[in-house]
Design an enzyme around this catalytic site. Structure first.
Site, PDB file in Angstrom:
ATOM      1  N   HIS A   1       0.836  -1.218   0.000  1.00 55.65           N
ATOM      2  CA  HIS A   1       0.000   0.000   0.000  1.00 55.65           C
ATOM      3  C   HIS A   1       0.864   1.260   0.000  1.00 55.65           C
ATOM      4  O   HIS A   1       1.333   1.697   1.049  1.00 55.65           O
ATOM      5  CB  HIS A   1      -0.918  -0.026   1.234  1.00 55.65           C
TER       6      HIS A   1
ATOM      7  N   HIS B   1       1.459   5.269  -2.248  1.00 58.08           N
ATOM      8  CA  HIS B   1       0.960   6.265  -3.206  1.00 58.08           C
ATOM      9  C   HIS B   1       2.159   6.945  -3.845  1.00 58.08           C
ATOM     10  O   HIS B   1       2.797   7.789  -3.222  1.00 58.08           O
ATOM     11  CB  HIS B   1       0.111   7.327  -2.500  1.00 58.08           C
TER      12      HIS B   1
ATOM     13  N   LYS C   1      -9.197  -1.147  -5.340  1.00 63.54           N
ATOM     14  CA  LYS C   1      -9.153  -0.353  -4.112  1.00 63.54           C
ATOM     15  C   LYS C   1     -10.440   0.436  -3.975  1.00 63.54           C
ATOM     16  O   LYS C   1     -10.852   1.140  -4.896  1.00 63.54           O
ATOM     17  CB  LYS C   1      -7.968   0.621  -4.149  1.00 63.54           C
TER      18      LYS C   1
ATOM     19  N   HIS D   1     -10.516   0.698   2.265  1.00 62.70           N
ATOM     20  CA  HIS D   1     -10.262   1.689   3.321  1.00 62.70           C
ATOM     21  C   HIS D   1     -11.594   1.843   4.041  1.00 62.70           C
ATOM     22  O   HIS D   1     -12.527   2.442   3.511  1.00 62.70           O
ATOM     23  CB  HIS D   1      -9.813   3.010   2.671  1.00 62.70           C
TER      24      HIS D   1
ATOM     25  N   HIS E   1      -4.908  -0.814   6.440  1.00 59.39           N
ATOM     26  CA  HIS E   1      -4.632   0.088   7.583  1.00 59.39           C
ATOM     27  C   HIS E   1      -5.703   0.055   8.672  1.00 59.39           C
ATOM     28  O   HIS E   1      -6.274   1.077   9.022  1.00 59.39           O
ATOM     29  CB  HIS E   1      -4.292   1.515   7.137  1.00 59.39           C
TER      30      HIS E   1
ATOM     31  N   ASP F   1       1.260   2.709   3.735  1.00 63.11           N
ATOM     32  CA  ASP F   1       0.379   3.754   3.241  1.00 63.11           C
ATOM     33  C   ASP F   1       1.204   5.031   2.995  1.00 63.11           C
ATOM     34  O   ASP F   1       0.777   6.125   3.353  1.00 63.11           O
ATOM     35  CB  ASP F   1      -0.793   4.024   4.192  1.00 63.11           C
TER      36      ASP F   1
ATOM     37  N   HIS G   1       2.753  14.309   0.661  1.00 65.24           N
ATOM     38  CA  HIS G   1       2.156  15.580   0.219  1.00 65.24           C
ATOM     39  C   HIS G   1       3.246  16.639   0.330  1.00 65.24           C
ATOM     40  O   HIS G   1       4.205  16.457   1.085  1.00 65.24           O
ATOM     41  CB  HIS G   1       0.975  15.976   1.111  1.00 65.24           C
TER      42      HIS G   1
ATOM     43  N   GLY H   1      -2.044  12.099   5.475  1.00 63.07           N
ATOM     44  CA  GLY H   1      -0.986  11.208   4.993  1.00 63.07           C
ATOM     45  C   GLY H   1       0.388  11.806   5.140  1.00 63.07           C
ATOM     46  O   GLY H   1       0.552  13.026   5.280  1.00 63.07           O
TER      47      GLY H   1
HETATM   48  O1  DOR Z   1      -4.032   9.370   4.933  1.00 62.88           O
HETATM   49  C1  DOR Z   1      -4.423   9.052   3.817  1.00 62.88           C
HETATM   50  N1  DOR Z   1      -3.810   9.504   2.708  1.00 62.88           N
HETATM   51  N2  DOR Z   1      -5.502   8.282   3.697  1.00 62.88           N
HETATM   52  C2  DOR Z   1      -6.093   8.061   2.507  1.00 62.88           C
HETATM   53  O2  DOR Z   1      -7.077   7.391   2.463  1.00 62.88           O
HETATM   54  C3  DOR Z   1      -5.551   8.663   1.285  1.00 62.88           C
HETATM   55  C4  DOR Z   1      -4.119   8.939   1.432  1.00 62.88           C
HETATM   56  C5  DOR Z   1      -3.649   9.842   0.341  1.00 62.88           C
HETATM   57  O3  DOR Z   1      -3.784   9.458  -0.830  1.00 62.88           O
HETATM   58  O4  DOR Z   1      -3.077  10.899   0.625  1.00 62.88           O
HETATM   59 ZN    ZN Z   2      -3.567   4.911   1.103  1.00 62.52          ZN
END
Ligand code: DOR
Ligand code: ZN
Length: 414
Positions: free
Chosen positions: A61, A63, A145, A173, A217, A290, A294, A307
């Site tokens: 998991h 991104h 997902k 989720h 998670h 996860d 950002h 996140g």
């Molecule tokens: O904390 C998170 N960030 N939870 C999510 O469901 C999405 C993820 C994100 O893509 O930033």
């Molecule tokens: Zn995620």
């Protein structure tokens, strides 16, 4: 016999460490022998007594943010973060811009990742109004997902049905948006009840369709109890994160509150301990980061997105728990052999026939500094934590992709 490379040292061989030689031929581990019986290698890597050889970690998991959100992360920076963290295979979530929920977009993402990633990868397909249209490209993605808004939409049931037909997992989720509240405290805005409620709905959809449900998670005690009670009834798996194991909602009353914002939120001590126990007992099917980078400016804004990055720290957080005696060595399986097996990969294990994904870590004390991460997201809720190990080198199918701060070229496989 002469092989491409031989690694000699203390290696993790499923539950225990042993002094061995690991012979690598091409992409694959050819043999694991006593050091005295090692075949000769074109290259020989002898570990120091302070070093350990581990299988490459597998993260189900993450991104990577590309395409669409490259200012947060991209396949190059994200995979470098993985390599530095000892992670040799990542599974990327579909919440790109636009979402990865059509065959064309999945094809584009595979091409992009193949050209930029230095670690191996798999993809998830996002939810859409026409899940059936994903059938012709089913070989491009590992599973589906569903985000909270998907789970509570008419798209959920057809997605579960198609997943059952294709024999693929549905990663959920689990949070029920109808139970969200207005609160300045993130953990109260998305309360524990929201998770238990969504887990029930997901379990019901899995039961009625026969699909493999994977809850990702998981962060609360009641949800864990419901999941564990359902395991006997069908294919139900779940994972936990280092942050839900090790951090609690007290961070939301600290200067790290914005950095630590994540969904599902960090929870109270009772829930944190339950998540930790699920990892320690081996009940959990995997550990995932996860990894959700950002931009720092976004995280410090009035309404920060949820996140934070995780790939560089997860293995070392896990090893800290093992070395300090709170987790058994077999907890390493949560981030290697167990997720690899779920994904049907010959990875995450140091044994003949498995991919030569290898990580050398060294015992070393250092203090976590977000500003030093190679991810584009240079912050972490683990700021200031003392680690016990660092990554010396990472090999993906025999190729060195990281050594002493330097990164090698890719050649990732989907
Ligand atoms: O904390 C998170 N960030 N939870 C999510 O469901 C999405 C993820 C994100 O893509 O930033
Ligand atoms: Zn995620």
């Amino acid at each position: 016999m002469r092989v491409d490379a031989v690694f000699v040292g203390r290696a993790y061989l499923g539950g225990r460490f042993e002094e061995v030689a690991v012979a690598v031929e091409g992409d694959t581990i050819a043999a694991v022998t006593k050091p005295a019986l090692a075949p000769r290698g074109e290259e020989t890597v002898v570990l120091s007594p302070k070093q350990l050889l581990l299988p490459g970690m597998v993260d189900l998991h993450v991104h990577m943010r590309e395409p669409g959100l490259e200012h947060k992360e991209d396949w190059r920076s994200g995979s470098m973060s993985a390599a530095k963290g000892g992670v040799t295979c990542v599974f990327d979530m579909p919440n790109n811009v636009p979402p990865a929920n059509t065959c064309d977009r999945l094809r584009e993402k595979v091409a992009k990742a193949l050209s930029k990633s230095i670690v191996d990868f798999g993809l998830y397909a996002g939810c859409s109004d026409e899940p059936e249209t994903l059938k012709p490209c089913a070989d491009l993605f590992f599973g589906f997902k569903l985000y909270p808004e998907d789970l509570y939409s008419p798209r959920a049931q057809p997605t579960f049905k198609l997943a059952a037909e294709l024999g693929k997992p549905v990663f959920v989720h689990a949070e029920d948006p109808s139970l969200f509240r207005d609160s300045p405290l993130h953990s109260e805005a998305r309360p524990p009840e929201a998770e238990a409620s969504a887990v029930e709905l997901a379990l019901e959809l899995a039961r009625s369709t026969g699909a493999w449900l994977h809850l990702t998670h998981v962060s609360t005690k009641p949800a864990l109890e419901k999941i564990l009670a359902s395991k006997a009834l069908g294919k139900v798996t779940f994972d936990v994160t280092p942050h839900h194991m090790l951090l609690s909602d007290s961070l939301y009353r600290s200067p790290l509150a914005k950095i630590a914002k994540v969904n599902p939120p960090l929870r109270s001590e009772e829930h944190r301990a339950a998540v930790y126990a699920a990892a320690r007992s081996g009940a959990a099917d995997a550990l995932v980061t996860d990894h959700a980078p950002h931009a720092l400016a976004e995280k410090l804004s009035e309404n920060p997105p949820p996140g934070f990055p995780g790939l560089e720290l997860a293995l070392h957080l896990l090893l800290k728990e093992v070395l300090e005696g709170r987790l058994p060595p077999s907890a390493i399986d949560l981030y290697s052999s167990k997720p690899a097996r779920l994904a049907g990969l010959r990875k995450g294990v140091i044994a003949p026939g498995f991919d030569a994904d290898l990580v050398i870590v060294e015992l070393a004390e250092w203090s976590v500094k977000g500003s030093e991460l190679v991810s584009k997201a240079k912050y972490t809720p683990f700021e200031g934590w003392t680690m016990r190990t660092k990554t010396v080198a990472t090999y993906v199918r025999g190729r060195c992709v990281y050594r002493d701060g330097e990164f090698g070229e890719g050649g990732a496989r989907a």
